[in-house]
Design a protein around this motif. Structure first.
Motif, PDB file in Angstrom:
ATOM      1  N   LEU A 166       0.811  -1.219   0.000  1.00 42.95           N
ATOM      2  CA  LEU A 166       0.000   0.000   0.000  1.00 42.95           C
ATOM      3  C   LEU A 166       0.844   1.269   0.000  1.00 42.95           C
ATOM      4  CD1 LEU A 166      -2.867  -0.749   2.570  1.00 42.95           C
ATOM      5  CD2 LEU A 166      -3.139  -0.256   0.129  1.00 42.95           C
ATOM      6  N   LEU A 167       2.003   1.225   0.654  1.00 43.79           N
ATOM      7  CA  LEU A 167       2.724   2.459   0.951  1.00 43.79           C
ATOM      8  C   LEU A 167       4.061   2.632   0.226  1.00 43.79           C
ATOM      9  CD1 LEU A 167       2.114   2.409   4.825  1.00 43.79           C
ATOM     10  CD2 LEU A 167       0.884   3.780   3.121  1.00 43.79           C
ATOM     11  N   GLU A 169       5.042   2.841  -2.759  1.00 47.07           N
ATOM     12  CA  GLU A 169       5.136   3.722  -3.910  1.00 47.07           C
ATOM     13  C   GLU A 169       5.410   5.171  -3.499  1.00 47.07           C
ATOM     14  OE1 GLU A 169       2.462   5.140  -7.787  1.00 47.07           O
ATOM     15  OE2 GLU A 169       1.774   3.488  -6.517  1.00 47.07           O
ATOM     16  N   CYS A 170       4.961   5.539  -2.314  1.00 51.57           N
ATOM     17  CA  CYS A 170       5.063   6.938  -1.887  1.00 51.57           C
ATOM     18  C   CYS A 170       6.081   7.188  -0.775  1.00 51.57           C
ATOM     19  CB  CYS A 170       3.704   7.436  -1.412  1.00 51.57           C
ATOM     20  SG  CYS A 170       2.439   7.452  -2.691  1.00 51.57           S
ATOM     21  N   TYR A 171       6.513   6.129  -0.084  1.00 48.06           N
ATOM     22  CA  TYR A 171       7.376   6.325   1.071  1.00 48.06           C
ATOM     23  C   TYR A 171       8.557   5.357   1.052  1.00 48.06           C
ATOM     24  CZ  TYR A 171       3.018   8.506   2.602  1.00 48.06           C
ATOM     25  OH  TYR A 171       1.894   9.282   2.663  1.00 48.06           O
ATOM     26  N   PRO A 225      -7.648   0.108   2.643  1.00 47.10           N
ATOM     27  CA  PRO A 225      -6.548   0.798   1.961  1.00 47.10           C
ATOM     28  C   PRO A 225      -6.682   2.316   1.966  1.00 47.10           C
ATOM     29  CG  PRO A 225      -7.223  -1.112   0.705  1.00 47.10           C
ATOM     30  CD  PRO A 225      -8.221  -0.962   1.801  1.00 47.10           C
ATOM     31  N   SER A 226      -7.872   2.826   1.726  1.00 47.44           N
ATOM     32  CA  SER A 226      -8.052   4.276   1.675  1.00 47.44           C
ATOM     33  C   SER A 226      -7.804   4.917   3.031  1.00 47.44           C
ATOM     34  CB  SER A 226      -9.464   4.612   1.194  1.00 47.44           C
ATOM     35  OG  SER A 226      -9.676   4.140  -0.116  1.00 47.44           O
ATOM     36  N   LYS A 233      -3.938   4.867   3.815  1.00 42.24           N
ATOM     37  CA  LYS A 233      -3.207   5.896   3.071  1.00 42.24           C
ATOM     38  C   LYS A 233      -3.507   7.295   3.592  1.00 42.24           C
ATOM     39  CE  LYS A 233      -2.768   3.375  -1.313  1.00 42.24           C
ATOM     40  NZ  LYS A 233      -3.116   3.375  -2.752  1.00 42.24           N
ATOM     41  N   ALA A 267      -0.740   9.651   5.425  1.00 43.42           N
ATOM     42  CA  ALA A 267      -0.413  10.928   4.773  1.00 43.42           C
ATOM     43  C   ALA A 267      -0.622  12.104   5.717  1.00 43.42           C
ATOM     44  CB  ALA A 267      -1.252  11.097   3.515  1.00 43.42           C
TER      45      ALA A 267
END
Length: 318
Positions: free
Chosen positions: A36-37, A39-41, A123-124, A127, A131
């Motif tokens: 889940l994470l 890709e961004c962190y 998931p939503s 995230k 964030a």
């Protein structure tokens, strides 16, 4: 490297490069959260409470997702230990748990957690909550950085110096390694300001600060503006010989700037006097005692003609 450090290196202001430590003893949960994470962190994982504590010793994350129920050290105990350590107590912790009782949530929040994420994961929700807390941590770090930086020179200020010395003092008690301290003063800086003007004085201080920071080559060495034309440095794990060498490098670095000072009886350029002290810290030792001896060494340097380095006689354990 945390968010604030990346910001200082010129990275964009965004949570995308934040680092997150995920702690869970179940591989399935780890896989879900990583997918889940990632890709961004920047993601790292630990499969036990003990592993989590080892991980933060190596590098502080910007956020920790911490499972509550684990064998050995459970999430509550890990949180308690992290919150009791000044080095880690500012890292936000989100508990991940299948427990959804009000009592369980209250216990975690009382321990210092900032939020809860329930299993099975939405998931939503994961995230969004991650964030939000990363973004909040980013701004808190930026405010803290501003709070410990000297606004004129951009280097550490007196507050940062005091807290860092206290931290390294306690570390030296545990490790038995030497701790060195430098106190520095620009020679005849008042006549410089009086004759060249305060704007030139400010530029001088900026150049001096930059040269002093460039004179140390370890990230653990801290150079700070102590006040006015005074500077100080904390050199963890540094012997007296090493500290004297750093001090001499600093003295020469300021001379080599070649900042004209036609109103100094010492030289035709800006110069620096330095007091140096080194100690093996004991639990009975006092920071103030060491500070006073190093400050006395600085005043001896001034009495011996300035533009020189003088070492103090350190009492056992200070």
């Amino acid at each position: 490297m945390g968010v604030t450090q990346r910001m200082s290196a010129g990275a964009e202001m965004e949570e995308a490069r934040a680092s997150i430590l995920i702690v869970d003893d179940q591989k399935l949960n780890l896989d879900i959260l990583v997918n889940l994470l990632e890709e961004c962190y920047e993601i790292s994982v630990a499969k036990s409470g003990e592993g989590a504590l080892r991980a933060v010793e190596n590098e502080l994350p910007d956020l920790i997702l911490l499972d509550v129920v684990m064998p050995g050290l459970d999430g509550h105990e890990v949180c308690r230990r992290l919150q009791s350590d000044p080095r880690t107590q500012q890292v936000p912790i989100i508990f991940i748990t299948a427990k959804s009782s009000v009592e369980s949530e209250a216990q975690g929040l009382e321990l210092g957690a900032v939020d809860y994420i329930a299993k099975p994961f939405n998931p939503s929700v994961v995230k969004a909550r991650v964030a939000n807390h990363v973004r909040l941590k980013l701004y808190q770090d930026r405010l803290e950085e501003l709070n410990v930086r000297d606004p004129l020179t951009g280097i550490a200020n007196r507050r940062r110096f005091d807290s860092y010395l206290d931290h390294e003092w306690r570390s030296a008690i545990r490790s038995g390694a030497p701790l060195s301290l430098l106190m520095m003063d620009l020679d005849y800086f008042k006549p410089y300001n009086d004759n060249y003007g305060h704007p030139e004085g400010d530029e001088c201080l900026k150049r001096v600060a930059k040269a002093l920071v460039a004179s140390v080559d370890r990230s653990i060495d801290l150079v700070a503006r102590y006040g006015g034309e005074e500077f100080a440095a904390v050199l963890p794990g540094t012997s007296e010989e090493g500290a004297l060498q750093v001090a001499e490098n600093m003295r020469l670095a300021i001379r080599n700037l070649g900042i004209a000072h036609g109103h100094s009886p010492v030289a035709d350029c800006v110069t620096l006097s330095i007091g140096v002290g080194t100690t093996i810290v004991t639990r009975q030792g006092q920071q103030m005692g060491m500070m006073e001896r190093v400050d006395a060494a600085l005043y001896r340097a001034k009495g011996e003609g300035r533009d020189c380095v003088v070492s103090c006689v350190s009492e056992a354990g200070d």
